[in-house]
Scaffold this motif. Structure first.
Motif, PDB file in Angstrom:
ATOM      1  N   LYS A  70       0.760  -1.125   0.022  1.00  0.00           N
ATOM      2  CA  LYS A  70      -0.028  -0.153   0.265  1.00  0.00           C
ATOM      3  C   LYS A  70       0.824   0.915   0.031  1.00  0.00           C
ATOM      4  O   LYS A  70       1.972   1.200   0.397  1.00  0.00           O
ATOM      5  CB  LYS A  70      -0.864  -0.202   1.360  1.00  0.00           C
ATOM      6  CG  LYS A  70      -2.017  -1.080   1.197  1.00  0.00           C
ATOM      7  CD  LYS A  70      -3.015  -1.006   2.403  1.00  0.00           C
ATOM      8  CE  LYS A  70      -3.996  -2.028   2.366  1.00  0.00           C
ATOM      9  NZ  LYS A  70      -5.094  -1.930   3.448  1.00  0.00           N
ATOM     10  N   GLU A  71       0.169   2.418  -0.473  1.00  0.00           N
ATOM     11  CA  GLU A  71       1.009   3.841  -0.390  1.00  0.00           C
ATOM     12  C   GLU A  71       1.204   4.158   0.862  1.00  0.00           C
ATOM     13  O   GLU A  71       0.393   3.956   2.015  1.00  0.00           O
ATOM     14  CB  GLU A  71       0.320   4.598  -1.216  1.00  0.00           C
ATOM     15  CG  GLU A  71       0.145   4.299  -2.539  1.00  0.00           C
ATOM     16  CD  GLU A  71      -0.491   5.382  -3.707  1.00  0.00           C
ATOM     17  OE1 GLU A  71      -0.317   5.477  -4.823  1.00  0.00           O
ATOM     18  OE2 GLU A  71      -0.881   6.477  -2.949  1.00  0.00           O
ATOM     19  N   ARG A  72       2.058   4.935   1.225  1.00  0.00           N
ATOM     20  CA  ARG A  72       2.088   5.713   2.712  1.00  0.00           C
ATOM     21  C   ARG A  72       1.093   6.644   2.868  1.00  0.00           C
ATOM     22  O   ARG A  72       0.838   7.318   1.742  1.00  0.00           O
ATOM     23  CB  ARG A  72       3.626   6.369   2.545  1.00  0.00           C
ATOM     24  CG  ARG A  72       3.994   6.795   4.005  1.00  0.00           C
ATOM     25  CD  ARG A  72       5.326   7.251   4.117  1.00  0.00           C
ATOM     26  NE  ARG A  72       6.229   6.368   3.633  1.00  0.00           N
ATOM     27  CZ  ARG A  72       7.801   6.451   3.756  1.00  0.00           C
ATOM     28  NH1 ARG A  72       8.147   7.543   4.131  1.00  0.00           N
ATOM     29  NH2 ARG A  72       8.482   5.421   3.418  1.00  0.00           N
ATOM     30  N   GLU A  73       0.533   6.662   3.841  1.00  0.00           N
ATOM     31  CA  GLU A  73      -0.747   7.435   4.143  1.00  0.00           C
ATOM     32  C   GLU A  73      -0.373   8.170   5.651  1.00  0.00           C
ATOM     33  O   GLU A  73       0.164   7.852   6.397  1.00  0.00           O
ATOM     34  CB  GLU A  73      -2.056   6.539   4.443  1.00  0.00           C
ATOM     35  CG  GLU A  73      -1.922   5.470   5.751  1.00  0.00           C
ATOM     36  CD  GLU A  73      -3.275   4.887   5.674  1.00  0.00           C
ATOM     37  OE1 GLU A  73      -4.195   4.852   4.823  1.00  0.00           O
ATOM     38  OE2 GLU A  73      -3.244   4.033   6.505  1.00  0.00           O
ATOM     39  N   PHE A  74      -1.388   9.320   5.617  1.00  0.00           N
ATOM     40  CA  PHE A  74      -1.199  10.302   6.672  1.00  0.00           C
ATOM     41  C   PHE A  74      -1.798   9.585   7.731  1.00  0.00           C
ATOM     42  O   PHE A  74      -2.854   8.975   7.548  1.00  0.00           O
ATOM     43  CB  PHE A  74      -1.776  11.500   6.229  1.00  0.00           C
ATOM     44  CG  PHE A  74      -1.839  12.469   7.619  1.00  0.00           C
ATOM     45  CD1 PHE A  74      -3.188  12.682   7.612  1.00  0.00           C
ATOM     46  CD2 PHE A  74      -1.038  13.281   7.781  1.00  0.00           C
ATOM     47  CE1 PHE A  74      -3.619  13.540   8.843  1.00  0.00           C
ATOM     48  CE2 PHE A  74      -1.266  14.049   8.840  1.00  0.00           C
ATOM     49  CZ  PHE A  74      -2.451  14.405   9.377  1.00  0.00           C
ATOM     50  N   VAL A  75      -1.387   9.827   8.865  1.00  0.00           N
ATOM     51  CA  VAL A  75      -2.120   9.217  10.240  1.00  0.00           C
ATOM     52  C   VAL A  75      -2.320  10.645  11.036  1.00  0.00           C
ATOM     53  O   VAL A  75      -3.604  10.685  11.528  1.00  0.00           O
ATOM     54  CB  VAL A  75      -0.959   8.538  10.878  1.00  0.00           C
ATOM     55  CG1 VAL A  75      -1.804   8.136  12.313  1.00  0.00           C
ATOM     56  CG2 VAL A  75      -0.821   7.037  10.097  1.00  0.00           C
TER      57      VAL A  75
END
Length: 124
Positions: free
Chosen positions: A43-48
């Protein structure tokens, strides 16, 4: 330059808690906004979560809102992510990031500095 080092990852059962830490060193006066991102396999890197320098403004991904809390200690040039009620879908490598921007930033391309990441694994 700025160096970011994360710690606090590990293996936890669903429903448990972890607290991630990120310590900044070097030219830390370049950093105004700090954020946490995560990347699961494939998966792509995502904001947390993100916070401005003073902590006045914070932002969270919908998937973690109400469960995760971001905070920072400017005296220690550190940022933390308290993660409660963890779910298996929270499993990922978590990255700390720093930006010279002065608002909550949710996109990876606007961050200037990145840590090496810390693994969080939540078992069901």
């Amino acid at each position: 330059q700025v160096q970011l080092v994360e710690s606090g990852g590990g293996l936890v059962q669903a429903g448990g808690s972890l607290r991630l830490s990120c310590v900044a060193s070097g030219r830390t006066f370049n950093i105004y906004t700090m954020g946490w991102f995560r990347q699961a396999p494939g998966k792509e890197r995502e904001f947390v979560a993100g916070t401005t320098w003073t902590g006045t403004y914070t932002g969270y991904a919908d998937s973690v809102k109400g469960r995760f809390t971001i905070s920072r200690d400017n005296a220690k040039t550190s940022v933390y992510l308290q993660m409660n009620s963890l779910k298996p879908e929270d499993t990922a490598v978590y990255y700390c990031a720093g930006s010279r921007g002065n608002r909550v930033i949710r996109t990876t391309m606007e961050y200037d500095y990145w840590g090496q990441g810390t693994q969080v694994t939540v078992s069901s």
